[in-house]
Design a protein around this motif. Structure first.
Motif, mmCIF file in Angstrom:
data_model
loop_
_atom_site.group_PDB
_atom_site.id
_atom_site.type_symbol
_atom_site.label_atom_id
_atom_site.label_comp_id
_atom_site.label_asym_id
_atom_site.label_seq_id
_atom_site.Cartn_x
_atom_site.Cartn_y
_atom_site.Cartn_z
ATOM 1 N N THR A 61 2.549 3.836 -7.661
ATOM 2 C CA THR A 61 2.905 2.418 -7.761
ATOM 3 C C THR A 61 4.321 2.167 -7.258
ATOM 4 O O THR A 61 5.282 2.784 -7.728
ATOM 5 N N SER A 96 -6.757 -0.576 1.340
ATOM 6 C CA SER A 96 -7.700 -1.706 1.360
ATOM 7 C C SER A 96 -9.118 -1.255 1.523
ATOM 8 O O SER A 96 -9.458 -0.205 1.844
ATOM 9 N N SER A 154 -5.916 4.926 -5.273
ATOM 10 C CA SER A 154 -6.112 3.994 -4.161
ATOM 11 C C SER A 154 -5.350 2.692 -4.375
ATOM 12 O O SER A 154 -4.672 2.195 -3.471
ATOM 13 N N GLU A 155 -5.453 2.130 -5.574
ATOM 14 C CA GLU A 155 -4.754 0.870 -5.883
ATOM 15 C C GLU A 155 -3.232 1.062 -5.827
ATOM 16 O O GLU A 155 -2.506 0.221 -5.307
ATOM 17 N N SER A 156 -2.748 2.178 -6.332
ATOM 18 C CA SER A 156 -1.296 2.407 -6.354
ATOM 19 C C SER A 156 -0.706 2.552 -4.953
ATOM 20 O O SER A 156 0.463 2.270 -4.742
ATOM 21 N N VAL A 198 -3.943 3.687 -13.697
ATOM 22 C CA VAL A 198 -3.920 3.096 -12.359
ATOM 23 C C VAL A 198 -4.645 4.034 -11.395
ATOM 24 O O VAL A 198 -4.425 5.250 -11.412
ATOM 25 N N SER A 199 -5.490 3.449 -10.550
ATOM 26 C CA SER A 199 -6.200 4.276 -9.569
ATOM 27 C C SER A 199 -5.251 4.655 -8.429
ATOM 28 O O SER A 199 -4.358 3.895 -8.072
ATOM 29 N N CYS A 206 -4.333 7.340 1.907
ATOM 30 C CA CYS A 206 -5.460 6.464 1.571
ATOM 31 C C CYS A 206 -6.798 7.116 1.928
ATOM 32 O O CYS A 206 -7.804 6.892 1.248
#
Length: 168
Positions: free
Chosen positions: A134, A168, A162-164, A159-160, A147
């Motif tokens: 993050t 996309s 990928s999200e951190s 928190v995943s 990614c």
């Protein structure tokens, strides 16, 4: 009579403060110890698992196969270090610097890297499953590479990966 009693209590309290040990003060003094410096050190294969190194400096260090699993490394600096095959599983390197670091075949799984600087670092065959990046700072090419292998959710932050990374 009450004035004399209050003066006596104040006197006894003052003596107690001077004579009795003050553990809270001793702990506060420890907070001001300078951070550890391991710059230019050869620490291959060392076991630092579970240890605390707040704001420690590991710049230009050889940390090949070093174990930092479950270590608290918040604010630490690893600039230009070799961390090939290092174990950072569940470590916390938030607010640190890991720029120009070679993380080839390192285990960064379930680690926290919130707001960590990673510019020009390499991640070839690096395990990032469940890592939380993050607000970390990367080069564009690094984000694309990470990614492509981002999976899992960090067990500590929820928190995943990928999200951190903002994938996309």
């Amino acid at each position: 009579m009450i004035n004399i009693l209050l003066q006596l209590v104040g006197f006894v309290a003052a003596i107690a403060l001077l004579v009795l040990p003050r553990p809270a003060l001793a702990q506060a003094t420890k907070y001001y110890d300078p951070p550890a410096s391991y710059s230019n050190a050869m620490l291959m294969g060392k076991d630092f698992s579970g240890q605390t190194f707040h704001a420690a400096e590991f710049s230009n260090a050889n940390l090949h196969s070093t174990d930092f699993s479950d270590a608290d490394l918040r604010g630490s600096v690893f600039s230009a270090s070799v961390m090939t095959e290092a174990n950072l599983h569940s470590a916390n390197l938030s607010y640190g610097m890991a720029d120009q670091v070679d993380f080839t075949r390192a285990d960064l799984s379930d680690a926290i890297f919130e707001e960590t600087l990673f510019l020009v670092s390499t991640f070839e065959d690096t395990n990032i499953t469940g890592a939380d990046f993050t607000n970390a700072i990367f080069d564009g090419a690094q984000i694309k590479e990470l990614c492509a292998k981002a999976t899992g959710v960090n067990s500590q932050t929820g928190v995943s990966t990928s999200e951190s990374l903002g994938c996309s």
